[in-house]
Scaffold this motif. Structure first.
Motif, PDB file in Angstrom:
ATOM      1  N   GLU A   1       0.819  -1.201   0.000  1.00 54.12           N
ATOM      2  CA  GLU A   1       0.000   0.000   0.000  1.00 54.12           C
ATOM      3  C   GLU A   1       0.853   1.252   0.000  1.00 54.12           C
ATOM      4  O   GLU A   1       0.395   2.316  -0.369  1.00 54.12           O
ATOM      5  CB  GLU A   1      -0.945  -0.006   1.198  1.00 54.12           C
ATOM      6  N   SER A   2       2.120   1.134   0.425  1.00 51.34           N
ATOM      7  CA  SER A   2       2.999   2.292   0.357  1.00 51.34           C
ATOM      8  C   SER A   2       3.283   2.677  -1.083  1.00 51.34           C
ATOM      9  O   SER A   2       3.775   3.763  -1.349  1.00 51.34           O
ATOM     10  CB  SER A   2       4.315   1.995   1.066  1.00 51.34           C
ATOM     11  N   GLN A   3       2.971   1.787  -2.041  1.00 52.32           N
ATOM     12  CA  GLN A   3       3.237   2.060  -3.440  1.00 52.32           C
ATOM     13  C   GLN A   3       1.961   2.277  -4.229  1.00 52.32           C
ATOM     14  O   GLN A   3       1.996   2.438  -5.435  1.00 52.32           O
ATOM     15  CB  GLN A   3       4.001   0.877  -4.056  1.00 52.32           C
ATOM     16  N   GLU A   4       0.798   2.270  -3.583  1.00 46.62           N
ATOM     17  CA  GLU A   4      -0.449   2.416  -4.312  1.00 46.62           C
ATOM     18  C   GLU A   4      -0.561   3.793  -4.933  1.00 46.62           C
ATOM     19  O   GLU A   4      -0.068   4.767  -4.415  1.00 46.62           O
ATOM     20  CB  GLU A   4      -1.647   2.210  -3.379  1.00 46.62           C
ATOM     21  N   SER A   5      -1.276   3.877  -6.047  1.00 51.80           N
ATOM     22  CA  SER A   5      -1.559   5.151  -6.702  1.00 51.80           C
ATOM     23  C   SER A   5      -2.869   5.709  -6.186  1.00 51.80           C
ATOM     24  O   SER A   5      -3.733   6.112  -6.954  1.00 51.80           O
ATOM     25  CB  SER A   5      -1.637   4.966  -8.214  1.00 51.80           C
ATOM     26  N   HIS A   6      -3.056   5.698  -4.878  1.00 50.88           N
ATOM     27  CA  HIS A   6      -4.302   6.126  -4.252  1.00 50.88           C
ATOM     28  C   HIS A   6      -5.505   5.358  -4.786  1.00 50.88           C
ATOM     29  O   HIS A   6      -6.620   5.861  -4.801  1.00 50.88           O
ATOM     30  CB  HIS A   6      -4.528   7.630  -4.434  1.00 50.88           C
ATOM     31  N   GLU A   7      -5.295   4.101  -5.238  1.00 49.17           N
ATOM     32  CA  GLU A   7      -6.432   3.267  -5.617  1.00 49.17           C
ATOM     33  C   GLU A   7      -6.870   2.558  -4.353  1.00 49.17           C
ATOM     34  O   GLU A   7      -6.454   1.454  -4.052  1.00 49.17           O
ATOM     35  CB  GLU A   7      -6.037   2.289  -6.721  1.00 49.17           C
ATOM     36  N   THR A   8      -7.715   3.185  -3.594  1.00 48.67           N
ATOM     37  CA  THR A   8      -8.003   2.824  -2.236  1.00 48.67           C
ATOM     38  C   THR A   8      -9.359   2.194  -2.096  1.00 48.67           C
ATOM     39  O   THR A   8      -9.998   1.823  -3.065  1.00 48.67           O
ATOM     40  CB  THR A   8      -7.929   4.086  -1.361  1.00 48.67           C
ATOM     41  N   GLN A   9      -9.806   2.080  -0.830  1.00 50.81           N
ATOM     42  CA  GLN A   9     -11.058   1.405  -0.538  1.00 50.81           C
ATOM     43  C   GLN A   9     -12.208   1.925  -1.380  1.00 50.81           C
ATOM     44  O   GLN A   9     -13.060   1.172  -1.829  1.00 50.81           O
ATOM     45  CB  GLN A   9     -11.379   1.573   0.950  1.00 50.81           C
ATOM     46  N   GLU A  10     -12.207   3.215  -1.654  1.00 52.49           N
ATOM     47  CA  GLU A  10     -13.314   3.781  -2.407  1.00 52.49           C
ATOM     48  C   GLU A  10     -13.399   3.173  -3.794  1.00 52.49           C
ATOM     49  O   GLU A  10     -14.467   3.051  -4.370  1.00 52.49           O
ATOM     50  CB  GLU A  10     -13.156   5.294  -2.507  1.00 52.49           C
TER      51      GLU A  10
ATOM     52  N   CYS B   1     -15.833   0.530  10.110  1.00 51.90           N
ATOM     53  CA  CYS B   1     -15.965  -0.861   9.662  1.00 51.90           C
ATOM     54  C   CYS B   1     -17.411  -1.350   9.790  1.00 51.90           C
ATOM     55  O   CYS B   1     -17.919  -2.073   8.922  1.00 51.90           O
ATOM     56  CB  CYS B   1     -15.024  -1.765  10.452  1.00 51.90           C
ATOM     57  N   ILE B   2     -18.083  -0.962  10.860  1.00 51.74           N
ATOM     58  CA  ILE B   2     -19.482  -1.370  11.044  1.00 51.74           C
ATOM     59  C   ILE B   2     -20.352  -0.786   9.932  1.00 51.74           C
ATOM     60  O   ILE B   2     -21.183  -1.481   9.342  1.00 51.74           O
ATOM     61  CB  ILE B   2     -19.992  -0.934  12.436  1.00 51.74           C
TER      62      ILE B   2
ATOM     63  N   PHE C   1     -16.461  -6.286   3.071  1.00 54.27           N
ATOM     64  CA  PHE C   1     -16.256  -4.908   2.633  1.00 54.27           C
ATOM     65  C   PHE C   1     -14.776  -4.689   2.371  1.00 54.27           C
ATOM     66  O   PHE C   1     -13.918  -5.398   2.889  1.00 54.27           O
ATOM     67  CB  PHE C   1     -16.779  -3.908   3.678  1.00 54.27           C
ATOM     68  N   PHE C   2     -14.487  -3.690   1.539  1.00 52.43           N
ATOM     69  CA  PHE C   2     -13.100  -3.380   1.181  1.00 52.43           C
ATOM     70  C   PHE C   2     -12.620  -2.163   1.968  1.00 52.43           C
ATOM     71  O   PHE C   2     -13.346  -1.174   2.117  1.00 52.43           O
ATOM     72  CB  PHE C   2     -12.980  -3.091  -0.316  1.00 52.43           C
ATOM     73  N   LEU C   3     -11.390  -2.240   2.435  1.00 53.43           N
ATOM     74  CA  LEU C   3     -10.802  -1.107   3.166  1.00 53.43           C
ATOM     75  C   LEU C   3      -9.287  -1.201   3.075  1.00 53.43           C
ATOM     76  O   LEU C   3      -8.694  -2.199   3.500  1.00 53.43           O
ATOM     77  CB  LEU C   3     -11.238  -1.119   4.630  1.00 53.43           C
ATOM     78  N   SER C   4      -8.658  -0.171   2.530  1.00 53.64           N
ATOM     79  CA  SER C   4      -7.199  -0.116   2.491  1.00 53.64           C
ATOM     80  C   SER C   4      -6.684   0.647   3.700  1.00 53.64           C
ATOM     81  O   SER C   4      -7.398   1.454   4.305  1.00 53.64           O
ATOM     82  CB  SER C   4      -6.717   0.574   1.208  1.00 53.64           C
ATOM     83  N   ALA C   5      -5.451   0.421   4.038  1.00 57.59           N
ATOM     84  CA  ALA C   5      -4.841   1.152   5.145  1.00 57.59           C
ATOM     85  C   ALA C   5      -4.777   2.639   4.836  1.00 57.59           C
ATOM     86  O   ALA C   5      -4.928   3.477   5.723  1.00 57.59           O
ATOM     87  CB  ALA C   5      -3.439   0.611   5.432  1.00 57.59           C
ATOM     88  N   ARG C   6      -4.578   2.976   3.562  1.00 57.98           N
ATOM     89  CA  ARG C   6      -4.485   4.392   3.195  1.00 57.98           C
ATOM     90  C   ARG C   6      -5.813   5.099   3.431  1.00 57.98           C
ATOM     91  O   ARG C   6      -5.880   6.184   3.998  1.00 57.98           O
ATOM     92  CB  ARG C   6      -4.052   4.533   1.734  1.00 57.98           C
ATOM     93  N   LYS C   7      -6.906   4.464   2.985  1.00 61.60           N
ATOM     94  CA  LYS C   7      -8.210   5.076   3.189  1.00 61.60           C
ATOM     95  C   LYS C   7      -8.568   5.092   4.661  1.00 61.60           C
ATOM     96  O   LYS C   7      -9.123   6.078   5.171  1.00 61.60           O
ATOM     97  CB  LYS C   7      -9.273   4.330   2.381  1.00 61.60           C
ATOM     98  N   ALA C   8      -8.255   4.014   5.390  1.00 59.80           N
ATOM     99  CA  ALA C   8      -8.524   3.992   6.827  1.00 59.80           C
ATOM    100  C   ALA C   8      -7.783   5.127   7.525  1.00 59.80           C
ATOM    101  O   ALA C   8      -8.326   5.810   8.396  1.00 59.80           O
ATOM    102  CB  ALA C   8      -8.114   2.638   7.413  1.00 59.80           C
TER     103      ALA C   8
ATOM    104  N   ARG D   1      -2.047  -4.911  -5.045  1.00 60.35           N
ATOM    105  CA  ARG D   1      -2.160  -3.697  -5.826  1.00 60.35           C
ATOM    106  C   ARG D   1      -2.879  -3.944  -7.145  1.00 60.35           C
ATOM    107  O   ARG D   1      -2.520  -4.860  -7.868  1.00 60.35           O
ATOM    108  CB  ARG D   1      -0.756  -3.159  -6.089  1.00 60.35           C
ATOM    109  N   PRO D   2      -3.951  -3.162  -7.511  1.00 60.04           N
ATOM    110  CA  PRO D   2      -4.412  -1.984  -6.804  1.00 60.04           C
ATOM    111  C   PRO D   2      -5.561  -2.243  -5.839  1.00 60.04           C
ATOM    112  O   PRO D   2      -6.125  -1.308  -5.311  1.00 60.04           O
ATOM    113  CB  PRO D   2      -4.884  -1.081  -7.942  1.00 60.04           C
ATOM    114  N   LYS D   3      -5.956  -3.501  -5.627  1.00 62.75           N
ATOM    115  CA  LYS D   3      -7.111  -3.780  -4.780  1.00 62.75           C
ATOM    116  C   LYS D   3      -6.770  -3.624  -3.305  1.00 62.75           C
ATOM    117  O   LYS D   3      -5.679  -3.964  -2.856  1.00 62.75           O
ATOM    118  CB  LYS D   3      -7.609  -5.202  -5.021  1.00 62.75           C
ATOM    119  N   ALA D   4      -7.749  -3.158  -2.535  1.00 58.86           N
ATOM    120  CA  ALA D   4      -7.618  -3.097  -1.086  1.00 58.86           C
ATOM    121  C   ALA D   4      -7.965  -4.454  -0.495  1.00 58.86           C
ATOM    122  O   ALA D   4      -8.540  -5.327  -1.159  1.00 58.86           O
ATOM    123  CB  ALA D   4      -8.541  -2.023  -0.518  1.00 58.86           C
TER     124      ALA D   4
END
Length: 386
Positions: free
Chosen positions: A194-203, A322-323, A334-341, A373-376
């Motif tokens: 996730e440190s290398q993601e292109s902001h392809e995050t949970q959203e 998360c709830i 549900f999907f959640l990346s550390a960046r979005k969290a 990458r790129p999935k959370a």
């Protein structure tokens, strides 16, 4: 950066990127006392200043004023209003150094005057917590104001400037010495890439979008079959950030995306891209960010079940997130990346990653699938479930 005392190669003027050449921010520089000393193009005997616009010149004038032997190179003064940012890697041209610049978002990369370093250029508007330090053994400097940067035109990557989506995280992560570097999260249940993601995050999994300014380059397909989805993602992104865009503006955005995507989508005509983008624009129900905002509206008032000991307000906010995401997903994960969290709870993504690991370890969350990458990563909320 220190200056090599040997003769510096002349700038490759014809390969200077247009994003720089169009601006009147140019000066000459000479190697004096181991430093790059700036001089005025209009008055080459007088020194210039990286903060005095009256001492700068246009690109053509600077090119004409440059004298090999007298001048070691040309430089570009960085000012906040341009939104230009350069990442300077000293003494390292390895694939790892190039990869670091590419991961941050640099599409234009050139070698330094000595040939022993790299400059990666792009756009970023904002404050940088740290401007100089070490990242994974690589000496990094990041600048977007208050100084000038030498420009060589000796490009190893010559793409158009794009948004540097990862520069803020890089700035936060660099340390003044290797001993001060923060190690990556040790928890095996959270994706370290996730440190290398292109902001392809949970959203991007919950409702198919990205974050940031309007940058078509960030929505390029990796395969031909991914083309329509990425066009729809772009339409959602633009509708959130430029809802009043005119037809001409939308067409220009679609055309830029088309030109950048051609290596992947082949010779598909622009008319098809424009038509598909126009249909996507009309069909967008939730502009980027709107659905997530709706899902998490009035989050802080939610009750939560009794939690394991030691949890504080930040952990409780993440649990509420998360709830809500689980309620929206129903019986599915549900999907959640550390960046979005991290964005949602006000932490750096490395800290948010560790917190998610802790929730998994305590049985509050179940890790369904580790993200690649790129999935959370995908989770289920388990605490208190029967």
């Amino acid at each position: 950066m220190s200056v090599d005392r040997t003769r510096q190669p002349d700038p490759v003027f014809d390969r200077i990127p247009p994003e720089l050449a169009i601006r009147d921010r140019w000066l000459l520089w000479r190697a004096e006392g181991g430093k790059k000393v700036p001089y005025r193009a209009a008055e080459p005997r007088k020194r210039a200043s990286s903060t005095d616009p009256t001492s700068w010149a246009g690109f053509d004038a600077t090119r004409a004023a440059y004298r090999p032997g007298r001048d070691a190179g040309i430089g570009f003064a960085l000012v906040p209003e341009d939104g230009l940012t350069v990442i300077d890697i000293d003494g390292n041209t390895s694939p790892e150094a190039v990869g670091l610049l590419e991961d941050v978002g640099c599409r234009f990369i050139e070698t330094s005057p000595s040939g022993n370093g790299l400059h990666g250029w792009g756009f970023f508007a904002g404050e940088l917590p740290r401007k100089k330090g070490i990242y994974h053994g690589i000496n990094v400097e990041i600048y977007n104001a208050g100084r000038y940067m030498s420009v060589t035109g000796n490009a190893t990557r010559s793409g158009p400037f794009s948004g540097l989506h990862g520069v803020l995280d890089l700035s936060r992560s660099i340390a003044s010495s290797p001993a001060e570097k923060k190690p990556p999260p040790a928890c095996p249940t959270q994706e370290t890439q996730e440190s290398q993601e292109s902001h392809e995050t949970q959203e991007s999994q919950v409702m198919g979008g990205l974050c940031g300014g309007v940058e078509p380059a960030r929505f390029l397909p990796k395969t031909t079959g991914n083309r329509n989805k990425r066009l729809f993602d772009l339409a959602r992104h633009v509708k959130a950030n430029r809802p009043e865009a005119t037809k001409d503006e939308l067409r220009a955005i679609a055309m830029q995306w088309h030109e950048l995507a051609l290596p992947t989508i082949g010779t598909k005509a622009f008319a098809e891209t424009w038509g598909d983008f126009s249909r996507a624009w009309e069909n967008v129900k939730y502009p980027e960010g709107a659905l997530l905002a709706k899902i998490l509206d009035n989050l802080d008032g939610d009750p939560i079940p009794p939690m394991p000991s030691g949890y504080g307000e930040t952990e409780e906010r993440l649990i509420r997130v998360c709830i809500r995401l689980q309620q929206y997903a129903g019986n599915a994960p549900f999907f959640l990346s550390a960046r979005k969290a991290g964005d949602l709870i006000g932490l750096h993504f490395t800290n948010a990653s560790a917190m998610l690991c802790g929730l998994v370890a305590d049985g509050v969350l179940e890790l369904v699938e580790r993200g690649k990458r790129p999935k959370a990563s995908s989770y289920r909320f388990k605490w208190g479930a029967t």
